[in-house]
Design a protein around this motif. Structure first.
Motif, PDB file in Angstrom:
ATOM      1  N   UNK A  75       3.186  16.156  -7.416  1.00 32.22           N
ATOM      2  CA  UNK A  75       2.746  14.769  -7.507  1.00 32.22           C
ATOM      3  C   UNK A  75       3.893  13.800  -7.822  1.00 32.22           C
ATOM      4  N   UNK A  76       5.055  14.313  -8.216  1.00 27.90           N
ATOM      5  CA  UNK A  76       6.196  13.438  -8.450  1.00 27.90           C
ATOM      6  C   UNK A  76       6.590  12.642  -7.217  1.00 27.90           C
ATOM      7  N   UNK A  77       6.245  13.129  -6.047  1.00 28.71           N
ATOM      8  CA  UNK A  77       6.577  12.437  -4.804  1.00 28.71           C
ATOM      9  C   UNK A  77       5.673  11.224  -4.548  1.00 28.71           C
ATOM     10  N   UNK A  78       4.678  11.010  -5.417  1.00 27.70           N
ATOM     11  CA  UNK A  78       3.835   9.811  -5.270  1.00 27.70           C
ATOM     12  C   UNK A  78       4.640   8.525  -5.409  1.00 27.70           C
ATOM     13  N   UNK A  79       5.769   8.600  -6.087  1.00 26.46           N
ATOM     14  CA  UNK A  79       6.557   7.377  -6.310  1.00 26.46           C
ATOM     15  C   UNK A  79       7.268   6.900  -5.053  1.00 26.46           C
ATOM     16  N   UNK A  80       7.260   7.704  -3.982  1.00 23.13           N
ATOM     17  CA  UNK A  80       7.872   7.302  -2.721  1.00 23.13           C
ATOM     18  C   UNK A  80       9.010   8.219  -2.328  1.00 23.13           C
ATOM     19  N   UNK A  81       9.558   7.983  -1.148  1.00 21.47           N
ATOM     20  CA  UNK A  81      10.672   8.788  -0.670  1.00 21.47           C
ATOM     21  C   UNK A  81      10.334   9.529   0.605  1.00 21.47           C
ATOM     22  N   UNK A 103      -4.464   4.143 -15.043  1.00 20.86           N
ATOM     23  CA  UNK A 103      -3.167   4.823 -15.098  1.00 20.86           C
ATOM     24  C   UNK A 103      -2.984   5.729 -13.872  1.00 20.86           C
ATOM     25  N   UNK A 104      -4.079   6.397 -13.479  1.00 23.25           N
ATOM     26  CA  UNK A 104      -4.012   7.230 -12.288  1.00 23.25           C
ATOM     27  C   UNK A 104      -3.967   6.379 -11.029  1.00 23.25           C
ATOM     28  N   UNK A 105      -4.815   5.365 -10.984  1.00 22.22           N
ATOM     29  CA  UNK A 105      -4.932   4.554  -9.762  1.00 22.22           C
ATOM     30  C   UNK A 105      -3.613   3.880  -9.394  1.00 22.22           C
ATOM     31  N   UNK A 106      -2.907   3.366 -10.390  1.00 19.69           N
ATOM     32  CA  UNK A 106      -1.691   2.614 -10.066  1.00 19.69           C
ATOM     33  C   UNK A 106      -0.601   3.512  -9.509  1.00 19.69           C
ATOM     34  N   UNK A 107      -0.686   4.829  -9.772  1.00 24.54           N
ATOM     35  CA  UNK A 107       0.293   5.755  -9.207  1.00 24.54           C
ATOM     36  C   UNK A 107       0.135   5.879  -7.692  1.00 24.54           C
ATOM     37  N   UNK A 108      -1.019   5.493  -7.172  1.00 20.73           N
ATOM     38  CA  UNK A 108      -1.259   5.605  -5.738  1.00 20.73           C
ATOM     39  C   UNK A 108      -0.756   4.390  -4.956  1.00 20.73           C
ATOM     40  N   UNK A 109      -0.210   3.390  -5.636  1.00 19.55           N
ATOM     41  CA  UNK A 109       0.212   2.185  -4.917  1.00 19.55           C
ATOM     42  C   UNK A 109       1.271   2.466  -3.851  1.00 19.55           C
ATOM     43  N   UNK A 110       2.329   3.250  -4.132  1.00 13.94           N
ATOM     44  CA  UNK A 110       3.282   3.539  -3.048  1.00 13.94           C
ATOM     45  C   UNK A 110       2.631   4.281  -1.880  1.00 13.94           C
ATOM     46  N   UNK A 114       2.448   3.007   1.971  1.00 15.35           N
ATOM     47  CA  UNK A 114       2.972   3.838   3.060  1.00 15.35           C
ATOM     48  C   UNK A 114       1.888   4.115   4.096  1.00 15.35           C
ATOM     49  N   UNK A 115       0.683   4.421   3.635  1.00 13.03           N
ATOM     50  CA  UNK A 115      -0.425   4.691   4.553  1.00 13.03           C
ATOM     51  C   UNK A 115      -0.743   3.466   5.403  1.00 13.03           C
ATOM     52  N   UNK A 116      -0.739   2.287   4.782  1.00 15.85           N
ATOM     53  CA  UNK A 116      -1.023   1.054   5.532  1.00 15.85           C
ATOM     54  C   UNK A 116       0.052   0.807   6.587  1.00 15.85           C
ATOM     55  N   UNK A 117       1.309   1.046   6.227  1.00 14.04           N
ATOM     56  CA  UNK A 117       2.407   0.817   7.171  1.00 14.04           C
ATOM     57  C   UNK A 117       2.343   1.768   8.359  1.00 14.04           C
ATOM     58  N   UNK A 118       1.808   2.974   8.128  1.00 18.21           N
ATOM     59  CA  UNK A 118       1.746   3.969   9.195  1.00 18.21           C
ATOM     60  C   UNK A 118       0.369   4.032   9.857  1.00 18.21           C
ATOM     61  N   UNK A 119      -0.537   3.153   9.458  1.00 18.82           N
ATOM     62  CA  UNK A 119      -1.863   3.106  10.071  1.00 18.82           C
ATOM     63  C   UNK A 119      -2.729   4.312   9.765  1.00 18.82           C
ATOM     64  N   UNK A 120      -2.605   4.882   8.565  1.00 16.44           N
ATOM     65  CA  UNK A 120      -3.380   6.058   8.182  1.00 16.44           C
ATOM     66  C   UNK A 120      -4.575   5.652   7.312  1.00 16.44           C
TER      67      UNK A 120
END
Length: 388
Positions: A75-81, A103-110, A114-120
């Protein structure tokens, strides 16, 4: 003469599944909680899965192996990359958990960006009303505990609303949970919680005239209402029944034991949880009636465990249970101890139990674990096709 084109290969959905439940490496594979492993392994038979979750180094209590085809990403990759970019690009749909707080929800912001940018398409899953559970579990506690319950309620509801507005759809478990997101969700799928497979189902039992064996199972917390079951069992006339057993663990264990002793229930026992499914099914095979006394809006999968093993489930007369099409003789007003005691008395008739068992047997075959996943995956595909 016409030629048929070769059939196109059927491709599985590719699901990026986010979860707060940890996994650990073990003997070259992955292990997680046994119930979660059963659930996600069944989903992996119908979809390719990348599981984004916490990875821990220690053993997991009651652990079970994950299917080898499931890829696990920390889950560390949730921050992006690049890893997040890769698994989002790979996916055809993304599932987020909806029972946590901000606290959990805000971790999903990246991930959401990313999903919006890729149309997922991103979907939110809410399996129970944990916000209301916080209130129910704290309402008889000290005032600091009640305040804490209110704060937790507000935290979870804020998170659910924020995420639901940003997802293509929300899937909930049981009709009782729909109202949590109905005003804000673009699309809602009401699923039916079940972890049984067709091979777990046994035929309805023949009528046996013996003292009734009654059980309850689950987390030992106030919301589950086990205290109501003990009270109803005593009111029904415990001497007329063979036994009442609760199987589970939790903060209410000592209190429930003390309540049973105060009620003079010599035929009461409180047992620790056992493995699912085999050991738990062997336990159910020794009982006639399974009481569901929950005070929340949830639809426990326990109802199908009971039906699949030939037990009679007795349930609150609330929306999630009525929506399943249960016989009215299995329902009682939620929280009504006298009505529950009356249901127990009537079920001491073995012929009535046989009739009810025959009437509800088909529900177990309709609502299996594979059927639950298929219905949700079909809905997710329809939402994507509709541009949701």
């Amino acid at each position: 003469m016409t030629t048929r084109s070769p059939a196109m290969p059927i491709t599985k959905p590719r699901i990026l599944l986010c979860s707060p439940i940890p996994v650990t490496q073990h003997e070259g594979g992955w292990r997680t909680l046994d119930l979660w492993a059963r659930d996600i392994n069944a989903q992996s038979e119908q979809a390719d899965i990348v599981l984004l979750c916490p990875i821990v180094t220690g053993p997991i209590e009651d652990g079970a192996p994950l299917a080898s085809a499931i890829e696990v990403v920390d889950e560390g990759h949730l921050s992006g990359g690049p890893t997040l970019d890769r698994i989002v690009e790979w996916s055809t749909a993304i599932q987020l958990p909806g029972n946590g707080g901000w606290r959990m929800a805000r971790r999903f912001r990246p991930l959401l960006r990313t999903a919006a940018a890729k149309g997922k398409a991103v979907f939110l899953g809410i399996t129970s009303n944990r916000a209301r559970t916080a209130i129910l579990n704290s309402r008889n506690g000290s005032w600091p505990r009640r305040v804490q319950g209110l704060l937790h309620y507000a935290d979870v509801r804020l998170s659910q609303t924020w995420l639901a507005r940003r997802c293509a759809g929300v899937f909930v478990v049981g009709e009782g949970v729909r109202a949590l997101v109905e005003p804000v969700a673009r699309s809602i799928h009401v699923g039916v919680a079940s972890w049984i497979q067709v091979e777990d189902i046994v035929p309805p039992r023949p009528p046996v005239d013996r003292p009734l064996r009654v059980c309850m199972a689950g987390r030992l917390e106030p919301m589950k209402g086990f205290h109501l079951g003990i009270e109803a069992f005593a009111l029904a006339g415990a001497e007329r029944f063979d036994r009442l057993t609760i199987i589970g663990k939790g903060a209410e264990q000592d209190r429930l034991g003390a309540q049973a002793r105060a009620a003079g229930l010599a035929n009461f026992q409180l047992l620790p949880p056992v493995g699912y499914p085999d050991a738990f099914f062997r336990f159910l095979d020794e009982y006639d009636v399974v009481l569901m006394t929950n005070l929340n809006d949830e639809q426990p999968r326990l109802i199908f465990d009971a039906i699949s093993r030939g037990c009679i489930p007795v349930c609150p007369d609330t929306v999630p249970y009525r929506a399943l099409g249960l016989d009215q003789r299995l329902l009682y007003p939620q929280g009504d101890v006298a009505a529950l005691a009356d249901r127990l008395r009537t079920l001491s008739d073995p012929n009535l139990r046989r009739d009810l068992s025959l009437a509800i047997a088909d529900l177990a075959r309709r609502f299996t674990l594979p059927a639950m996943h298929k219905a949700r995956l079909d809905w997710m595909a329809s939402v994507k096709q509709g541009g949701g």
